[in-house]
Design a protein around this motif. Sequence first.
Motif, short mmCIF file in Angstrom:
data_model
loop_
_atom_site.label_atom_id
_atom_site.label_comp_id
_atom_site.label_asym_id
_atom_site.label_seq_id
_atom_site.Cartn_x
_atom_site.Cartn_y
_atom_site.Cartn_z
N ASN A 149 4.50 2.23 1.83
CA ASN A 149 3.82 1.98 3.08
C ASN A 149 3.89 0.48 3.40
O ASN A 149 4.94 -0.13 3.28
CB ASN A 149 2.38 2.50 2.99
N THR A 187 0.84 -1.20 0.00
CA THR A 187 0.00 0.00 0.00
C THR A 187 0.87 1.25 0.00
O THR A 187 1.19 1.79 1.06
CB THR A 187 -0.93 0.02 1.23
N ASP A 188 1.25 1.71 -1.18
CA ASP A 188 2.09 2.89 -1.30
C ASP A 188 1.23 4.15 -1.45
O ASP A 188 0.08 4.08 -1.87
CB ASP A 188 3.04 2.75 -2.48
N GLU A 189 1.82 5.29 -1.11
CA GLU A 189 1.10 6.56 -1.19
C GLU A 189 1.95 7.58 -1.94
O GLU A 189 3.18 7.55 -1.84
CB GLU A 189 0.78 7.09 0.21
N THR A 230 -3.01 6.53 -3.98
CA THR A 230 -2.41 5.28 -3.53
C THR A 230 -2.12 4.37 -4.71
O THR A 230 -2.82 4.40 -5.73
CB THR A 230 -3.33 4.58 -2.52
N ARG A 232 -1.40 0.17 -5.32
CA ARG A 232 -1.45 -1.16 -4.70
C ARG A 232 -0.88 -2.19 -5.68
O ARG A 232 -1.28 -2.23 -6.85
CB ARG A 232 -2.90 -1.54 -4.35
N TYR A 244 6.89 9.98 -3.14
CA TYR A 244 6.36 8.61 -3.21
C TYR A 244 6.81 7.87 -1.96
O TYR A 244 8.01 7.72 -1.71
CB TYR A 244 6.87 7.90 -4.46
#
Length: 389
Positions: A296, A185-187, A258, A260, A293
Motif C-alpha cells: 500500500n 502500510t502493507d496489507e 497489516t 508496517r 500481499y
Amino acid sequence: MPLLNRAIEMQDEVSAWRHHLHQNPEIMFDVHETARFVAEKLREFGCDEVETGIGRTGVVGIIRGRHGEGPTVGLRSDMDALPLTEVTGKPWASRTDGKMHACGHDGHTAMLLGAAQYLAETRNFGGSIAVIFQPAEEGGGGGREMVKDGLMERFSVSEVYGMHNIPGLPIGQFAIRKGPIMAATDEFTIIVEGRGGHAAQPHRTIDPVVIGAQLVNALQTIVSRGTDPLDSVVLSVTKFHAGDAHNIIPQRAELAGTVRTLRPEMRDFAEKRLMEVAEGVAGALGASATVNYARNYPVTFNHARETDFAAKTARKVAGNDAVNEEVAPMMAGEDFSYMLEARPGAFIFIGNGESASLHNPSYDFNDDAIPHGISYWVQLAESALPPSS
C-alpha cells in the motif's frame, strides 16, 4: 517571525470554514462538495489559476508572486473524512451519520485556505505557490492519483510540503525528522483451506480454525524473533473469519491484517517471511494457505535539505524550543509519501494540544492551532521563494 498578526485576525473566519467542513464530511474520492467549497474560496481570493478534478476530485490553486519568475513550490492539504459516527457533541458536529472528520483534515484544509488567502493578498514572493487539496488520503491513495494525473508536471512543482496535526503535541509546537517519518502500510489476506466436517468428528476434518489460531501466533515471531529489536516493524492480524454454525467445522478460514515498516529491506523481509510462515504452518498441519500481499502506501521519507528548511521555518514561527527535529517516526501511514517520491520535500507535525486521538469518534481539530498553521505556510512560501528568486 512570530505568529502573523493577520493569521490571528483570520482565526474566527477560518474556524468558521473549518466548522462548515466538519459538519459536512465526505469520504475517499467522494469529496465533491468539499472540493467545490475549496475551489470557490480560491477563486474568491483571486488565485491566478484554479483547477479541479486533479486525481479525480483534487483541487489546485496557483498564486503567482509579484517579484518575477521563479520555481513553483507546492503546499498540500487533505480533504477527506472517515467512516465513523461522531460523539463529540460539538455545535459543529457532523450532520451525516457514519461520517466524521476524525483526523483533522477539515483543519488542514482550513489552514491552507487561510494561507492561500493571505498569499493571494500579499504576493510577497517570486515564482509561484501551488496550494494542493487532495482527496482520499484515508486509504484511497489520492496522493498517488494526483501524481499519476500529472500534478507535478502540469504545475511545474519543484518541491512539495505537507503538514498534519498531532494530538498530545502542545499547541504552537512542531515536530519533524529527516528520513522516514511515517511507515509503509502493507496489507495481507491469508486463506487457510482445510477440510470441513461435523464438529463432533474433528478427526475426520482438517480444522482451519485451529490452524488459523496457530498461524496468528506464528506470524508474531516474524517480528519478535526475526527482526532486530531496533528495527521498526509492526505486524497485526486484524481479521479472522471462519464458519457459520455451531456444529460444523468449516472448510476454510480467512485472516487479514497489516504490516508496517520504515525501511525497504524490512518491507521485503516481512513480505517474504509472512508467506513462508503461512504456507509452512498450514502445510505442516495438512492444510494449504494462499497469501495475497498488497503493498500500500510507501514510507513517507523526508528529504534532508527540505527537512532542514521546514524545521528552520517552524522555528521562525514557534521559536527554537518549540520545534522537535528528532521526533520518533510514526508507524501509521500517509499518502503524501507518493508526492515525496515524485519531488523533494518534507512532512511536518503541528500540535493539536490535549485531545482525543486521531481516528477516534471523540476527536476534534483544535481551532487554536489555526494561526500557527497559517503562519507556518506563509513563512515557508515567502522563504522558499524570496523576491530575488
